[in-house]
Design an enzyme around this catalytic site. Structure first.
Site, short mmCIF file in Angstrom:
data_model
loop_
_atom_site.label_atom_id
_atom_site.label_comp_id
_atom_site.label_asym_id
_atom_site.label_seq_id
_atom_site.Cartn_x
_atom_site.Cartn_y
_atom_site.Cartn_z
N TYR A 56 0.82 -1.21 0.00
CA TYR A 56 0.00 0.00 0.00
C TYR A 56 0.86 1.27 0.00
O TYR A 56 0.44 2.30 -0.54
CB TYR A 56 -1.02 -0.04 1.16
CG TYR A 56 -2.06 -1.11 0.90
CD1 TYR A 56 -3.11 -0.89 0.01
CD2 TYR A 56 -1.94 -2.38 1.45
CE1 TYR A 56 -4.03 -1.90 -0.29
CE2 TYR A 56 -2.85 -3.40 1.16
CZ TYR A 56 -3.89 -3.14 0.29
OH TYR A 56 -4.78 -4.15 -0.03
N GLN A 94 -15.56 2.35 -5.73
CA GLN A 94 -14.84 1.20 -5.18
C GLN A 94 -13.35 1.50 -5.16
O GLN A 94 -12.56 0.73 -4.63
CB GLN A 94 -15.08 -0.04 -6.05
CG GLN A 94 -16.53 -0.44 -6.15
CD GLN A 94 -16.73 -1.50 -7.24
OE1 GLN A 94 -16.61 -2.69 -7.00
NE2 GLN A 94 -17.02 -1.05 -8.44
N ASN A 95 -12.97 2.63 -5.77
CA ASN A 95 -11.55 2.93 -5.93
C ASN A 95 -10.96 3.51 -4.65
O ASN A 95 -11.60 4.30 -3.96
CB ASN A 95 -11.34 3.92 -7.08
CG ASN A 95 -11.80 3.33 -8.40
OD1 ASN A 95 -11.98 2.12 -8.50
ND2 ASN A 95 -12.00 4.18 -9.39
N ASP A 97 -8.13 5.24 -4.81
CA ASP A 97 -7.40 6.47 -5.16
C ASP A 97 -8.28 7.67 -4.82
O ASP A 97 -9.44 7.52 -4.45
CB ASP A 97 -7.01 6.46 -6.65
CG ASP A 97 -8.22 6.48 -7.59
OD1 ASP A 97 -9.07 7.39 -7.46
OD2 ASP A 97 -8.32 5.59 -8.47
N HIS A 112 -14.78 1.13 -0.39
CA HIS A 112 -13.68 0.19 -0.12
C HIS A 112 -12.51 0.87 0.58
O HIS A 112 -11.39 0.36 0.54
CB HIS A 112 -13.21 -0.47 -1.42
CG HIS A 112 -14.19 -1.45 -1.99
ND1 HIS A 112 -14.10 -1.98 -3.26
CD2 HIS A 112 -15.31 -2.00 -1.44
CE1 HIS A 112 -15.10 -2.82 -3.47
NE2 HIS A 112 -15.87 -2.83 -2.39
N ASN A 205 -18.76 1.37 -19.90
CA ASN A 205 -17.59 0.52 -19.64
C ASN A 205 -16.85 0.24 -20.95
O ASN A 205 -17.42 0.35 -22.03
CB ASN A 205 -18.04 -0.81 -19.00
CG ASN A 205 -16.95 -1.45 -18.15
OD1 ASN A 205 -16.30 -0.79 -17.37
ND2 ASN A 205 -16.75 -2.76 -18.32
N GLU A 207 -15.81 -2.59 -22.04
CA GLU A 207 -16.31 -3.82 -22.67
C GLU A 207 -17.52 -4.32 -21.89
O GLU A 207 -17.79 -3.81 -20.80
CB GLU A 207 -15.20 -4.88 -22.63
CG GLU A 207 -14.79 -5.17 -21.21
CD GLU A 207 -13.44 -5.86 -21.05
OE1 GLU A 207 -12.83 -6.21 -22.06
OE2 GLU A 207 -13.03 -6.04 -19.89
P1 OAD Z 1 -11.81 -4.58 -12.35
O1 OAD Z 1 -10.35 -4.60 -12.69
O2 OAD Z 1 -12.44 -5.85 -11.91
O3 OAD Z 1 -12.67 -4.06 -13.59
C1 OAD Z 1 -12.32 -2.89 -14.29
C2 OAD Z 1 -13.32 -2.68 -15.42
O4 OAD Z 1 -12.98 -1.46 -16.05
C3 OAD Z 1 -13.30 -3.78 -16.49
O5 OAD Z 1 -14.64 -4.16 -16.81
C4 OAD Z 1 -12.63 -3.09 -17.69
O6 OAD Z 1 -13.16 -3.53 -18.93
C5 OAD Z 1 -13.03 -1.65 -17.46
N1 OAD Z 1 -12.07 -0.67 -18.05
C6 OAD Z 1 -10.74 -0.78 -18.22
N2 OAD Z 1 -10.24 0.32 -18.77
C7 OAD Z 1 -11.27 1.17 -18.96
C8 OAD Z 1 -11.40 2.49 -19.51
N3 OAD Z 1 -10.36 3.17 -19.98
N4 OAD Z 1 -12.65 3.05 -19.55
C9 OAD Z 1 -13.73 2.37 -19.09
N5 OAD Z 1 -13.66 1.13 -18.57
C10 OAD Z 1 -12.46 0.54 -18.49
O7 OAD Z 1 -12.00 -3.42 -11.25
P2 OAD Z 1 -13.24 -3.13 -10.29
O8 OAD Z 1 -14.52 -3.54 -10.93
O9 OAD Z 1 -13.10 -1.75 -9.81
O10 OAD Z 1 -11.67 -4.33 -4.20
O11 OAD Z 1 -12.93 -4.11 -9.08
C11 OAD Z 1 -13.78 -4.10 -7.97
C12 OAD Z 1 -13.00 -4.39 -6.71
O12 OAD Z 1 -12.23 -5.57 -6.89
C13 OAD Z 1 -11.97 -3.33 -6.33
O13 OAD Z 1 -12.53 -2.24 -5.64
C14 OAD Z 1 -11.03 -4.10 -5.47
C15 OAD Z 1 -10.94 -5.36 -6.30
O14 OAD Z 1 -10.63 -6.51 -5.60
C16 OAD Z 1 -10.95 -4.35 -3.09
O15 OAD Z 1 -9.74 -4.21 -3.07
C17 OAD Z 1 -11.78 -4.56 -1.86
#
Ligand code: OAD
Length: 237
Positions: A56, A94-95, A97, A112, A205, A207
């Site tokens: 972290y 969920q971010n 940052d 989160h 999104n 995709e």
């Molecule tokens: P993921 O990495 O699971 O998903 C990211 C999504 O963003 C995917 O569907 C990509 O297709 C999409 N993506 C990538 N680049 C993009 C762009 N330029 N524009 C739009 N979309 C884009 O991340 P999260 O869904 O945020 O939790 O993951 C959820 C949680 O899982 C996080 O908060 C974290 C992780 O484990 C904890 O740490 C508790």
């Protein structure tokens, strides 16, 4: 587009991807680089606190090198625009940052946790900190050594502010999901909750996600392109 006044947006790692922050589940993403059970569970922290602090520390340091992108900035503009016409925007992210805040958004729920905060594992005190941490640090409230841990919700832990999330969801005219794979609950379940309440739903999104079929509408593309376009449509309506 009809006039929408109370909007709730769920964001995920995809909205910060164009700022240079790795997503989790893409090829080469964070969860391919680091084992989840080592760096994102209470058990991993208990087994090797130094390793988890370092993970972290690295991510917190990286925050100092990145900037909000067009999508973060557009959402801050949307917040101001809706407020000016008597509406509201709540960003549930969920971010971990702080790019929504750096982009100018004020009403942000970090369900989160956030990298710029620490949590005492003994007394539960939470405080803002931008510095590196180690297992030798002491809690600023109870003074116990090794108390401070990253203020991040790990797997198996309860996300923050679920009551407030429920309250804003109950007042929303529109629920929008941006840049999330829909793989982690309870965030991934918010779209179903919105549908149950009769709230309109939209997904933006890169995709198709696991839950795309649950949304009234899905628009595919990079957040930096499609979010500002959508915000312009809402503000023009
Ligand atoms: P993921 O990495 O699971 O998903 C990211 C999504 O963003 C995917 O569907 C990509 O297709 C999409 N993506 C990538 N680049 C993009 C762009 N330029 N524009 C739009 N979309 C884009 O991340 P999260 O869904 O945020 O939790 O993951 C959820 C949680 O899982 C996080 O908060 C974290 C992780 O484990 C904890 O740490 C508790």
């Amino acid at each position: 587009m009809s006039k929408l006044n109370h909007i709730v947006i769920l964001t995920g790692a995809g909205i910060s991807a164009e700022s240079g922050i790795d997503t989790f589940r893409s090829e080469g993403g964070l969860w391919e680089q680091y084992p989840i059970e080592q760096v994102a569970t209470p058990e991993g922290f208990a087994a090797d606190p130094a390793l988890v602090h370092n993970f972290y520390n690295m991510r917190r340091a990286a925050l100092k090198t990145v900037k909000p992108n067009a999508a973060h900035i557009a959402l801050a503009k949307l917040e101001k625009g809706l407020h000016a016409r008597g509406g509201s925007l709540t960003i549930i992210t969920q971010n971990v940052d702080n790019l929504h805040e750096q982009g100018g958004a004020e009403n942000v729920i970090h369900m989160h946790g956030i990298l710029t905060s620490l949590l005492c594992q003994f007394c539960g005190h939470r405080w803002e900190s931008h510095e590196d941490t180690s297992p030798n640090d002491s809690c600023i409230a109870c003074q116990r050594r090794s108390g401070p841990r990253p203020d991040i919700v790990w797997f198996g832990e309860m996300p923050y502010e679920l009551d407030r999330i429920d309250q804003v969801m109950s007042q929303a005219d529109l629920f929008v999901s941006i840049g999330t794979s829909g793989a982690v609950y309870p965030a991934a379940g918010l779209v179903s909750e919105a549908r149950r309440r009769g709230t309109k739903t939209l997904e933006l999104n890169l995709e198709e996600s696991q839950g795309s079929y649950l949304f009234d509408e899905s628009r595919l593309g990079k957040a930096g392109d499609i979010v500002p376009k959508w915000v312009a449509e809402v503000l023009a309506a």
